[in-house]
Write a protein that holds these residues in place. Sequence first.
Motif, PDB file in Angstrom:
ATOM      1  N   ILE A   1     -10.690 -15.106 -75.782  1.00  0.00           N
ATOM      2  CA  ILE A   1      -9.402 -15.768 -75.542  1.00  0.00           C
ATOM      3  C   ILE A   1      -8.519 -15.454 -76.742  1.00  0.00           C
ATOM      4  CG2 ILE A   1      -8.209 -17.960 -75.233  1.00  0.00           C
ATOM      5  CD1 ILE A   1     -10.842 -19.059 -74.062  1.00  0.00           C
ATOM      6  N   ASP A   2      -7.463 -14.703 -76.490  1.00  0.00           N
ATOM      7  CA  ASP A   2      -6.536 -14.268 -77.523  1.00  0.00           C
ATOM      8  C   ASP A   2      -5.303 -15.168 -77.451  1.00  0.00           C
ATOM      9  OD1 ASP A   2      -4.720 -12.975 -79.153  1.00  0.00           O
ATOM     10  OD2 ASP A   2      -5.091 -10.972 -78.323  1.00  0.00           O
ATOM     11  N   LEU A   3      -5.111 -15.991 -78.472  1.00  0.00           N
ATOM     12  CA  LEU A   3      -4.035 -16.976 -78.490  1.00  0.00           C
ATOM     13  C   LEU A   3      -2.752 -16.443 -79.119  1.00  0.00           C
ATOM     14  CD1 LEU A   3      -6.260 -19.975 -79.654  1.00  0.00           C
ATOM     15  CD2 LEU A   3      -5.514 -19.490 -77.322  1.00  0.00           C
ATOM     16  N   ARG A   4      -2.727 -15.158 -79.456  1.00  0.00           N
ATOM     17  CA  ARG A   4      -1.567 -14.583 -80.133  1.00  0.00           C
ATOM     18  C   ARG A   4      -0.391 -14.385 -79.177  1.00  0.00           C
ATOM     19  NH1 ARG A   4      -3.425  -9.116 -82.368  1.00  0.00           N
ATOM     20  NH2 ARG A   4      -4.421  -9.101 -80.297  1.00  0.00           N
ATOM     21  N   SER A   5       0.775 -14.240 -79.772  1.00  0.00           N
ATOM     22  CA  SER A   5       2.007 -14.001 -79.016  1.00  0.00           C
ATOM     23  C   SER A   5       2.045 -12.570 -78.493  1.00  0.00           C
ATOM     24  CB  SER A   5       3.218 -14.240 -79.915  1.00  0.00           C
ATOM     25  OG  SER A   5       3.263 -13.247 -80.934  1.00  0.00           O
ATOM     26  N   PRO A   6       2.892 -12.297 -77.497  1.00  0.00           N
ATOM     27  CA  PRO A   6       3.028 -10.924 -76.992  1.00  0.00           C
ATOM     28  C   PRO A   6       3.374  -9.919 -78.083  1.00  0.00           C
ATOM     29  CG  PRO A   6       4.057 -12.464 -75.475  1.00  0.00           C
ATOM     30  CD  PRO A   6       3.672 -13.254 -76.691  1.00  0.00           C
TER      31      PRO A   6
ATOM     32  N   THR B   1      -6.327 -23.704 -69.288  1.00  0.00           N
ATOM     33  CA  THR B   1      -6.901 -22.439 -68.830  1.00  0.00           C
ATOM     34  C   THR B   1      -8.004 -21.983 -69.769  1.00  0.00           C
ATOM     35  OG1 THR B   1      -4.814 -21.773 -67.809  1.00  0.00           O
ATOM     36  CG2 THR B   1      -6.397 -20.023 -68.278  1.00  0.00           C
ATOM     37  N   ALA B   2      -7.767 -22.111 -71.068  1.00  0.00           N
ATOM     38  CA  ALA B   2      -8.781 -21.721 -72.049  1.00  0.00           C
ATOM     39  C   ALA B   2     -10.061 -22.536 -71.887  1.00  0.00           C
ATOM     40  CB  ALA B   2      -8.223 -21.887 -73.457  1.00  0.00           C
ATOM     41  N   LEU B   3      -9.922 -23.838 -71.687  1.00  0.00           N
ATOM     42  CA  LEU B   3     -11.116 -24.677 -71.511  1.00  0.00           C
ATOM     43  C   LEU B   3     -11.864 -24.315 -70.234  1.00  0.00           C
ATOM     44  CD1 LEU B   3      -9.911 -28.209 -72.714  1.00  0.00           C
ATOM     45  CD2 LEU B   3     -11.123 -26.430 -73.994  1.00  0.00           C
TER      46      LEU B   3
ATOM     47  N   HIS C   1      -8.593 -12.500 -72.162  1.00  0.00           N
ATOM     48  CA  HIS C   1      -7.551 -13.398 -71.668  1.00  0.00           C
ATOM     49  C   HIS C   1      -6.538 -13.646 -72.781  1.00  0.00           C
ATOM     50  CE1 HIS C   1     -10.394 -14.487 -68.400  1.00  0.00           C
ATOM     51  NE2 HIS C   1     -11.299 -14.438 -69.362  1.00  0.00           N
ATOM     52  N   ASN C   2      -5.308 -13.215 -72.575  1.00  0.00           N
ATOM     53  CA  ASN C   2      -4.247 -13.496 -73.536  1.00  0.00           C
ATOM     54  C   ASN C   2      -3.509 -14.756 -73.101  1.00  0.00           C
ATOM     55  OD1 ASN C   2      -1.058 -12.063 -74.472  1.00  0.00           O
ATOM     56  ND2 ASN C   2      -2.468 -13.232 -75.747  1.00  0.00           N
ATOM     57  N   LEU C   3      -3.659 -15.824 -73.884  1.00  0.00           N
ATOM     58  CA  LEU C   3      -3.055 -17.116 -73.572  1.00  0.00           C
ATOM     59  C   LEU C   3      -2.228 -17.565 -74.772  1.00  0.00           C
ATOM     60  CD1 LEU C   3      -6.202 -18.896 -72.051  1.00  0.00           C
ATOM     61  CD2 LEU C   3      -4.318 -17.823 -70.786  1.00  0.00           C
ATOM     62  N   PRO C   4      -1.016 -17.060 -74.913  1.00  0.00           N
ATOM     63  CA  PRO C   4      -0.207 -17.401 -76.091  1.00  0.00           C
ATOM     64  C   PRO C   4       0.087 -18.897 -76.166  1.00  0.00           C
ATOM     65  CG  PRO C   4       0.737 -15.538 -74.897  1.00  0.00           C
ATOM     66  CD  PRO C   4      -0.310 -16.134 -74.008  1.00  0.00           C
ATOM     67  N   LEU C   5      -0.208 -19.499 -77.298  1.00  0.00           N
ATOM     68  CA  LEU C   5       0.181 -20.888 -77.521  1.00  0.00           C
ATOM     69  C   LEU C   5       1.586 -20.966 -78.103  1.00  0.00           C
ATOM     70  CD1 LEU C   5      -3.002 -22.732 -78.846  1.00  0.00           C
ATOM     71  CD2 LEU C   5      -2.217 -22.351 -76.498  1.00  0.00           C
TER      72      LEU C   5
ATOM     73  N   THR D   1     -18.052 -17.407 -75.581  1.00  0.00           N
ATOM     74  CA  THR D   1     -16.616 -17.134 -75.634  1.00  0.00           C
ATOM     75  C   THR D   1     -16.153 -17.191 -77.084  1.00  0.00           C
ATOM     76  OG1 THR D   1     -16.222 -18.106 -73.452  1.00  0.00           O
ATOM     77  CG2 THR D   1     -14.318 -17.894 -74.913  1.00  0.00           C
ATOM     78  N   ALA D   2     -15.378 -16.185 -77.488  1.00  0.00           N
ATOM     79  CA  ALA D   2     -14.726 -16.200 -78.795  1.00  0.00           C
ATOM     80  C   ALA D   2     -13.243 -16.429 -78.588  1.00  0.00           C
ATOM     81  CB  ALA D   2     -14.956 -14.883 -79.525  1.00  0.00           C
ATOM     82  N   PHE D   3     -12.642 -17.262 -79.419  1.00  0.00           N
ATOM     83  CA  PHE D   3     -11.191 -17.423 -79.335  1.00  0.00           C
ATOM     84  C   PHE D   3     -10.588 -17.253 -80.714  1.00  0.00           C
ATOM     85  CE2 PHE D   3     -13.067 -21.699 -79.423  1.00  0.00           C
ATOM     86  CZ  PHE D   3     -12.352 -22.372 -80.413  1.00  0.00           C
ATOM     87  N   HIS D   4      -9.379 -16.678 -80.721  1.00  0.00           N
ATOM     88  CA  HIS D   4      -8.770 -16.342 -82.006  1.00  0.00           C
ATOM     89  C   HIS D   4      -7.256 -16.273 -81.895  1.00  0.00           C
ATOM     90  CE1 HIS D   4      -7.365 -12.108 -81.406  1.00  0.00           C
ATOM     91  NE2 HIS D   4      -8.244 -12.125 -80.419  1.00  0.00           N
TER      92      HIS D   4
END
Length: 254
Positions: free
Chosen positions: A60-65, A125-127, A84-88, A137-140
């Motif tokens: 899960i990639d929380l970075r911006s576009p 979605t991440a959960l 999965h790119n999920l920008p916060l 799962t790794a998230f960063h």
Amino acid sequence: MSTTILELELSLPVNLRDLGGISIAGGTLRKNLVIRTDDIAYATREAAAQWVGEGLAAVIDLRSPAEVALTGRGPLAEFPVAYHNLPLISDVSRATPKGAEGFTHEAMGKMYLQMVEHSAAALVTALNIIAHAPGATAFHCAAGRDRTGVLAAMLLLALGASDEDIVADYALTGPNMRAIMERNQPVMGAMWQAMGVDVSQFDSSQLLNGEMDVAMEMMLRELRARHGDPLAPLREAGLSDATVQRLRQRAAEA
């Protein structure tokens, strides 16, 4: 201007840790379920192969576009790992505090609260990904501190961890901050330049001072004060009891 993974020096993350061992409802979170880390887009191929060999199934990639556009997925793109790119934060140049005076731990706590309230759907979605991934799962994000810390907190809340244990996990990043800044400087510098942003606006050196705990304590306190249940924004965005149950089941599996 843009940069690619080929133009970066590949390196090991400096803020990676398995969340296993934290006390949760009914016991202890098992190892090799969730890993939080700083940016793995420019980790070495050897590290990527090791993680996959140890059971990594999803990222899960929380970075911006804008951040993703610079480095892509990195070596993990070569392996059968779901991405999965999920920008916060959709635009880090707008959300990041400006100037040294803006980079206080209190300012970061306010930003975390906004992430939970404004990006609740992405957190849900991440959960769900963590709940149903066939392996670890790794998230960063970039530093593995702010956006990553918010998702870690929401996961641990769903698992029934105490606020004290959530804050303690978050604070483990503190000793790594200088190494994180050094590792990220080439990427973040290239991003600001590509966006035409004056990098002098973003002096985050003040985050090396004082106790990190303040930011996460503030977020949790304000969520409870404003919503009662700190997971209320996520529940309103679709977090179901079934997902929470599934997360707790997976966390307890031997």
